[in-house]
Design a protein around this motif. Sequence first.
Motif, PDB file in Angstrom:
ATOM      1  N   GLU A  13      91.722  94.265  27.068  1.00 16.15           N
ATOM      2  CA  GLU A  13      90.692  92.811  26.364  1.00 16.15           C
ATOM      3  C   GLU A  13      89.598  93.275  26.291  1.00 16.15           C
ATOM      4  O   GLU A  13      88.617  91.654  26.595  1.00 16.15           O
ATOM      5  N   ASN A  14      88.968  93.918  25.661  1.00 20.62           N
ATOM      6  CA  ASN A  14      88.168  94.267  25.260  1.00 20.62           C
ATOM      7  C   ASN A  14      86.288  94.343  26.206  1.00 20.62           C
ATOM      8  O   ASN A  14      85.067  93.323  25.632  1.00 20.62           O
ATOM      9  N   HIS A  15      86.878  94.655  27.072  1.00 21.64           N
ATOM     10  CA  HIS A  15      85.434  94.553  28.297  1.00 21.64           C
ATOM     11  C   HIS A  15      85.204  95.973  28.093  1.00 21.64           C
ATOM     12  O   HIS A  15      85.764  97.189  27.859  1.00 21.64           O
ATOM     13  N   TRP A  16      84.313  96.351  28.274  1.00 23.76           N
ATOM     14  CA  TRP A  16      83.330  97.780  28.553  1.00 23.76           C
ATOM     15  C   TRP A  16      84.130  98.519  29.782  1.00 23.76           C
ATOM     16  O   TRP A  16      84.429  97.815  31.004  1.00 23.76           O
ATOM     17  N   GLN A  26      86.272 103.545  34.968  1.00 21.20           N
ATOM     18  CA  GLN A  26      85.732 102.089  36.001  1.00 21.20           C
ATOM     19  C   GLN A  26      84.808 100.836  34.646  1.00 21.20           C
ATOM     20  O   GLN A  26      84.090 101.108  34.157  1.00 21.20           O
ATOM     21  N   HIS A  27      85.418  99.293  34.955  1.00 20.69           N
ATOM     22  CA  HIS A  27      85.088  98.965  34.127  1.00 20.69           C
ATOM     23  C   HIS A  27      83.424  98.288  34.428  1.00 20.69           C
ATOM     24  O   HIS A  27      82.878  98.798  36.201  1.00 20.69           O
ATOM     25  N   VAL A  28      83.199  98.151  33.626  1.00 17.30           N
ATOM     26  CA  VAL A  28      81.145  97.815  33.618  1.00 17.30           C
ATOM     27  C   VAL A  28      80.683  96.684  33.093  1.00 17.30           C
ATOM     28  O   VAL A  28      80.021  96.732  31.991  1.00 17.30           O
ATOM     29  N   ARG A  29      81.974  95.099  33.438  1.00 16.73           N
ATOM     30  CA  ARG A  29      81.227  94.001  32.844  1.00 16.73           C
ATOM     31  C   ARG A  29      80.235  93.507  32.924  1.00 16.73           C
ATOM     32  O   ARG A  29      79.463  94.056  34.381  1.00 16.73           O
ATOM     33  N   HIS A  30      79.889  92.674  32.471  1.00 16.10           N
ATOM     34  CA  HIS A  30      78.504  92.084  32.932  1.00 16.10           C
ATOM     35  C   HIS A  30      79.196  90.369  32.860  1.00 16.10           C
ATOM     36  O   HIS A  30      79.233  89.902  32.157  1.00 16.10           O
ATOM     37  N   TRP A  34      78.021  87.284  39.257  1.00 18.29           N
ATOM     38  CA  TRP A  34      78.530  88.160  40.275  1.00 18.29           C
ATOM     39  C   TRP A  34      77.983  89.550  39.907  1.00 18.29           C
ATOM     40  O   TRP A  34      78.055  90.117  41.086  1.00 18.29           O
ATOM     41  N   THR A  35      78.112  89.790  39.279  1.00 16.23           N
ATOM     42  CA  THR A  35      77.988  91.423  37.994  1.00 16.23           C
ATOM     43  C   THR A  35      76.586  91.060  37.288  1.00 16.23           C
ATOM     44  O   THR A  35      77.496  90.027  35.781  1.00 16.23           O
ATOM     45  N   VAL A  36      76.115  91.265  37.177  1.00 21.32           N
ATOM     46  CA  VAL A  36      75.049  91.475  36.391  1.00 21.32           C
ATOM     47  C   VAL A  36      74.432  92.768  35.929  1.00 21.32           C
ATOM     48  O   VAL A  36      73.684  93.497  36.265  1.00 21.32           O
ATOM     49  N   ARG A  37      75.086  92.956  34.549  1.00 22.43           N
ATOM     50  CA  ARG A  37      74.993  94.030  33.688  1.00 22.43           C
ATOM     51  C   ARG A  37      74.760  94.145  32.525  1.00 22.43           C
ATOM     52  O   ARG A  37      75.187  94.719  31.327  1.00 22.43           O
ATOM     53  N   ARG A  47      73.931 103.251  26.329  1.00 20.65           N
ATOM     54  CA  ARG A  47      72.997 105.389  25.587  1.00 20.65           C
ATOM     55  C   ARG A  47      72.551 105.080  26.818  1.00 20.65           C
ATOM     56  O   ARG A  47      72.234 106.692  26.988  1.00 20.65           O
ATOM     57  N   SER A  48      71.939 104.155  27.396  1.00 14.64           N
ATOM     58  CA  SER A  48      71.026 104.817  28.001  1.00 14.64           C
ATOM     59  C   SER A  48      71.266 104.546  29.179  1.00 14.64           C
ATOM     60  O   SER A  48      70.405 105.673  31.129  1.00 14.64           O
ATOM     61  N   ARG A  49      71.941 104.733  30.208  1.00 18.24           N
ATOM     62  CA  ARG A  49      73.034 104.463  31.260  1.00 18.24           C
ATOM     63  C   ARG A  49      74.128 106.216  30.855  1.00 18.24           C
ATOM     64  O   ARG A  49      74.481 106.417  31.708  1.00 18.24           O
TER      65      ARG A  49
END
Length: 63
Positions: A13-16, A26-30, A34-37, A47-49
């Motif tokens: 679904e093109n989610h990171w 694990q999904h890391v959605r922005h 609700w979720t600010v990433r 890359r920083s993570r």
Amino acid sequence: MQRAIIGFHRDEENHWVAELECGHNQHVRHDPPWTVREWVTTEEGRRSRLGAELNCKRCDEGE
């Protein structure tokens, strides 16, 4: 259990998705508010993570 991020890929679904050192993902959605990433939206941010730790729920469940 805390596990280090070793890479990223996009799902169907093109989610990171973060790839964890334990082999789980694990999904890391922005997805504000609700979720600010915001860091996940750029290559530099992702890359920083690398090496940062996320709680792996699958490891917590003994998988």
